[in-house]
Design an enzyme around this catalytic site. Structure first.
Site, mmCIF file in Angstrom:
data_model
loop_
_atom_site.group_PDB
_atom_site.id
_atom_site.type_symbol
_atom_site.label_atom_id
_atom_site.label_comp_id
_atom_site.label_asym_id
_atom_site.label_seq_id
_atom_site.Cartn_x
_atom_site.Cartn_y
_atom_site.Cartn_z
ATOM 1 N N SER A 1 14.471 20.399 -14.807
ATOM 2 C CA SER A 1 13.223 21.123 -14.990
ATOM 3 C C SER A 1 13.526 22.473 -15.631
ATOM 4 O O SER A 1 14.542 23.095 -15.341
ATOM 5 C CB SER A 1 12.569 21.300 -13.623
ATOM 6 O OG SER A 1 11.766 22.448 -13.631
ATOM 7 N N HIS B 1 0.843 -1.211 0.000
ATOM 8 C CA HIS B 1 0.000 0.000 0.000
ATOM 9 C C HIS B 1 0.876 1.259 0.000
ATOM 10 O O HIS B 1 0.460 2.308 0.496
ATOM 11 C CB HIS B 1 -0.944 0.054 1.204
ATOM 12 C CG HIS B 1 -1.746 -1.197 1.406
ATOM 13 N ND1 HIS B 1 -3.045 -1.334 0.973
ATOM 14 C CD2 HIS B 1 -1.419 -2.388 1.974
ATOM 15 C CE1 HIS B 1 -3.494 -2.537 1.283
ATOM 16 N NE2 HIS B 1 -2.510 -3.204 1.879
#
Ligand code: ARG
Length: 474
Positions: A273, A152
């Site tokens: 970026s 999870h």
């Protein structure tokens, strides 16, 4: 109806109908099939010796030209098969027409396509094995590198980084089997099916099948020309590869995110970026993940084309090419990227270990120990440890630091000597069930995987006899 409208209609028909500009990558496969057909026609004395010799020569010349990078075929022809026929017509005149005896474009096109798929299966299979090997090597190097195991996306139990690498290796080796299975199911030659009903000429379908490296001819002419199950099987196996690549990509994106920070990627596989100079975006992994979309879409596209088609050939089936080409090309590229990622990703061992040492990560090992060494049924041991964890939290200490008194306050059976913390290394090493994460198991599994890859390769029934386009790229 005006002449203009008819001219426009002809243009539009061309635009929707011609495929030679992209299906010419099947030219060598057409030539292989055509050559085998001529040989059989000659052996069966269906065509004159001279015509067969001329056709063989012209087909060989055409092959040489294409292999040397020339483009002798007309890209404006309806499709590659018409283009080859037109070429032969131009070279040999009417004599070229013997080639069309006892065959149709329907059985020719589908046979060439099956050969092309067979080569793609070999090429993609080889890449999958390289990927398995890259992951296996990481597993050998990092059997002892302890990382948090997630479920999870919550830190669950410590495990070996090598174990995680082998998990993906398993999936990709199974994908190689899946691709091979798809090829094995289509190991039949449609040649001789003609347009749909077979032919009255005394052909020898076994001989053509043998020459082309197929196990046998197909059993039913009508089914053969309209069946694209072989193409769907390839696309389906390809979709499975893509699906697993997308999961692997996601894992890498997650591991490399700064707050997680479990692996480092080389500069070559990340992008900076445009706005934020500190970022190293895992673009290669993201794109590998995203490419899976079109590969799964290609399966759906062809399923939708074939769905509802009655038996025999329909022009609809021409729409099989682009999904197939795109899946093969995209997979080749994605697998190459996956191999680089698997080879060059670096686990950050210290960060992995630190992340594994969150509080009480080994609490389930304590419960295991109570069951193993103290004879407390596991469910009960689990409840007791839950209470011990609460107590340790209150005291602000580790489980191992709980005094005998505080443990007795939970249950008298817990107040024994030799109470200690279980380290993440102890925990990982203890999970030595078959297929478990214990480093010794990981080492053994890696060695066993190597043997399985060797066995897979030796068992290989892939026939590379055509191998016109094994790179997967145009
Ligand atoms: N380009 C066609 C295809 O790929 C070849 C078969 C043409 N057959 C026909 N009856 N028009 O499907």
């Amino acid at each position: 109806m005006s002449g203009d409208q008819r001219a426009l209609a002809a243009q539009r028909m061309d635009a929707i109908g011609t495929t030679a500009h992209y299906d010419r990558r099947l030219a060598l496969y057409d030539i292989t099939v055509s050559r085998a057909h001529v040989t059989m026609l000659l052996e069966q004395e269906i065509v004159p010796v001279d015509a067969a010799a001329a056709l063989h020569r012209a087909l060989d010349t055409l092959r040489e030209q294409i292999e040397s990078g020339a483009e002798p075929l007309d890209p404006k022809a309806e499709d590659v098969h018409s283009a080859v026929e037109e070429y032969l017509q131009a070279q040999l005149g009417a004599e070229a027409g013997w080639l069309s005896t006892a065959r149709a474009r329907n059985d020719l096109a589908v046979t060439a396509l099956r050969l092309w798929i067979r080569d793609q299966v070999s090429a993609l299979g080889a890449r999958l094995l390289d990927l398995v090997e890259a992951l296996r090597e990481q597993a050998e190097r990092h059997a002892w590198t302890v990382m948090p195991g997630f479920s999870h996306l919550q830190i669950a139990q410590p495990m070996s980084f090598g174990h995680v690498c082998l998990a993906y290796a398993e999936a990709f080796l199974r994908d190689a089997e899946r691709l091979r299975f798809a090829a094995a199911l289509q190991d039949e030659s449609p040649m001789g099916s003609g347009a749909l009903a077979g032919t009255g000429f005394p052909i020898d379908r076994d001989s053509v099948a043998r020459t082309l490296g197929f196990a046998r001819p197909t059993a039913n002419s009508l089914e053969s020309v309209g069946d694209r199950g072989f193409a769907l099987d390839f696309l389906s196996a390809g979709a499975s590869v893509a699906l697993n690549l997308s999961r692997f990509g996601s894992e890498i994106v997650f591991w490399s995110s700064q707050p997680v920070g479990l692996i480092a990627l080389p500069d070559e596989l990340v992008s900076s970026s445009s706005a934020l100079p500190h970022k190293r975006n895992p673009d290669a992994a993201e794109l590998m993940r995203a490419k899976s979309g079109r590969i799964m879409g290609n399966l759906h596209a062809l399923q939708t084309v074939v769905k509802g088609l009655p038996l025999s050939y329909f022009r609809d089936l021409q729409e099989d090419k682009e999904p197939l080409f795109d899946t093969a090309d995209t997979l080749a590229l994605s697998l190459d990227v996956a191999i680089s990622l698997a080879t060059l990703m670096e686990p950050k061992a210290d960060a992995m270990r630190a992340a594994s040492e969150i509080n009480f990560l080994t609490s389930s090992d304590v419960a295991d120990r109570l069951t193993r060494e103290r004879g407390i049924p596991f469910r009960e041991a689990h409840h007791l440890v839950t209470r011990l964890v609460r107590l340790a939290e209150e005291h602000g200490c580790s489980l191992g630091a709980l005094s005998p008194e505080s443990r007795r306050s939970v249950d008298t059976r817990l107040a024994f000597e030799d109470w200690r913390d279980i380290t993440v290394e102890d925990s990982v090493a203890s999970r030595d069930s078959q297929g478990g994460t214990a480093p010794e198991c990981v080492r053994e599994a890696a060695a066993h995987l190597r043997a399985r890859v060797i066995e897979f390769t030796a068992r290989g029934t892939e026939k590379n006899i055509t191998a016109h386009e094994v790179g997967g790229h145009r």
